[in-house]
Design an enzyme around this catalytic site. Sequence first.
Site: not given
Length: 92
Positions: A14-16
């Site tokens: 769950l990056h940006a």
Amino acid sequence: MPRRRARVATATGLHARPASLVTRKAAEGGHPVLIGREGEPGVDASSILSVMGLRLQHGDQVELSSTADDAEALLDELAALLESDLDLVEQA
């Protein structure tokens, strides 16, 4: 208190960008929702900084919860979102 478990399916975690999809859905749901690793305190699922601060990776198991009794549908939608590859979802 309604709860759901989900496994992060996005290969990059769950990056940006994927986190923004999750937080947007949580915010538009109209119910307070917490997200966190199992056995750890949850954070506000509508806060991108809080969600990114969890540093969730591919395969991590998370728990979604809400104090609202009528949040079942929202938790189902969030769990389904987390269990899909969010890198493949087009962002509006």
